[in-house]
Write an enzyme that holds these catalytic residues in place. Sequence first.
Site, short mmCIF file in Angstrom:
data_model
loop_
_atom_site.label_atom_id
_atom_site.label_comp_id
_atom_site.label_asym_id
_atom_site.label_seq_id
_atom_site.Cartn_x
_atom_site.Cartn_y
_atom_site.Cartn_z
N ARG A 231 0.85 -1.18 0.00
CA ARG A 231 0.00 0.00 0.00
C ARG A 231 0.90 1.24 0.00
O ARG A 231 1.96 1.25 0.64
CB ARG A 231 -0.93 0.02 1.22
CG ARG A 231 -2.10 -0.94 1.14
CD ARG A 231 -3.09 -0.54 0.05
NE ARG A 231 -4.26 -1.40 0.00
CZ ARG A 231 -4.37 -2.49 -0.75
NH1 ARG A 231 -3.34 -2.87 -1.50
NH2 ARG A 231 -5.50 -3.19 -0.77
N GLU A 260 -4.06 7.92 -5.12
CA GLU A 260 -4.25 7.28 -6.41
C GLU A 260 -5.50 7.82 -7.08
O GLU A 260 -6.53 7.99 -6.42
CB GLU A 260 -4.33 5.76 -6.24
CG GLU A 260 -3.05 5.17 -5.69
CD GLU A 260 -3.10 3.66 -5.49
OE1 GLU A 260 -4.16 3.04 -5.77
OE2 GLU A 260 -2.09 3.09 -5.06
N HIS A 279 -1.44 0.41 -9.90
CA HIS A 279 -2.13 -0.47 -8.95
C HIS A 279 -2.81 -1.63 -9.67
O HIS A 279 -3.97 -1.96 -9.42
CB HIS A 279 -3.14 0.32 -8.11
CG HIS A 279 -3.42 -0.33 -6.78
ND1 HIS A 279 -3.71 0.38 -5.64
CD2 HIS A 279 -3.47 -1.64 -6.41
CE1 HIS A 279 -3.91 -0.44 -4.63
NE2 HIS A 279 -3.78 -1.68 -5.07
#
Length: 320
Positions: A231, A260, A279
Site C-alpha cells: 500500500r 491514487e 495499482h
Amino acid sequence: MKKRIMVITQDIGDEYTQKIKATAPDWELIVGKKKDVWAPYANKAEVIAGWKKDLEELSLRESSELRWVQAWSAGVNTMPLEKLASKEIALTSANGVHAYPISETIIGLMLGLTRKIHTYVKNQQEKNWHHAHMNLEMHGKTIGIIGVGEIGKETAKIAKAFGMRVLGVRNSGKEAENVDSMFTPEELHHVLPECDYVVITLPLTPLTNQIFGEKEFRLMKNSSFIINIGRGEIVKEDELVEALQTGEIAGAGLDVFMKEPLEETSPLWEMENVIITPHTSGSTEHYTKRVIEDIFLPNLVHYLEGKLPPINLVDYSKGY
C-alpha cells in the site's frame, strides 16, 4: 418461510452463480455489479461478497441482518472495520488470490530495473540506439521480502530460480520455505543493509503505516532497489522521492501510492530510475475463479454448517 439472502456485488457469470446456488439452494441469491441490482437487498442480506463503499450506509443499520462479508480484495484497510467488529460480523479477505500475478509483477519490476528494460522501451520510442550503461544482473543477489504471506512466499520461490539469497520479515518470525533467514519487524533495520532488492508486500495497518522513510532508505545500499506492491501509505512518499533524487537508493518499482491516481505533478513520473504501474499488480484473468472456488465456496460450506468461515478470516485487532 422467509428466505435468507446472499448478495454478490460482482458480475461472476452463470457458471459460478449456479455453483453458489447449488451450495445454498434455499437462499435467495442476488448477483450483479450495478448498484441498482444489489442496493435494494443490502440491508436484508445475511451474506455479502464484494464490498462497495455505499454498503456501509445501506447494510450496517440497526436493522441489518448481515453476518458475514467476503471481501473481493486482499486488503481490507478501506473497509469500516470498527463497525463490522462492533456488530460481530465475520469478515474474510481475498488473500492468496494475488500470489501468482503480484509475484510475477514483482519479478518483472526487479528485472526491468536491473536490465533497464524501461529505459530501452523509451529509447525504442525515440529510435535511440544507446547502451544506457546497463551492467547489473539479479543472479546471486539478496532480496528482502518485507511481509512473507502468500505473495511473499511465491516471490521467494521464484527468487530461488535466480539463485538469490532470500531474507524475510514477518510478524511471527516463523520460518518459510525458500526463505534463507526470517526476521521479525523489530529486526527490519538489521535486514535492510543486506538487501539488493527490498520488496514490500505488507498490508496497511496502524503498525505498518509509514514505516518506510528517510531512516530506512539510509540503511539500504546505494545500489539497492525498492519494490512496493503493498500500500502506498506504508512508504513516506516525499522521503522516497528524495532518496531517489539524491542516489540514496538506486531505483524503485511502484504499483501503489499515497494518493491514487498518482498526481501528474509527482516527480516520480519523470524519474529514469522509477517504473510505475497503476495499482494493477493483482490483475489476472483468474481472479473470479480463485475468489469463488478457493475461498468463498469452501467458506460458505462452513458457514451453512453454523461455523465461522475459516479461510482468510480477518482478525480485527490486527487489521488483516
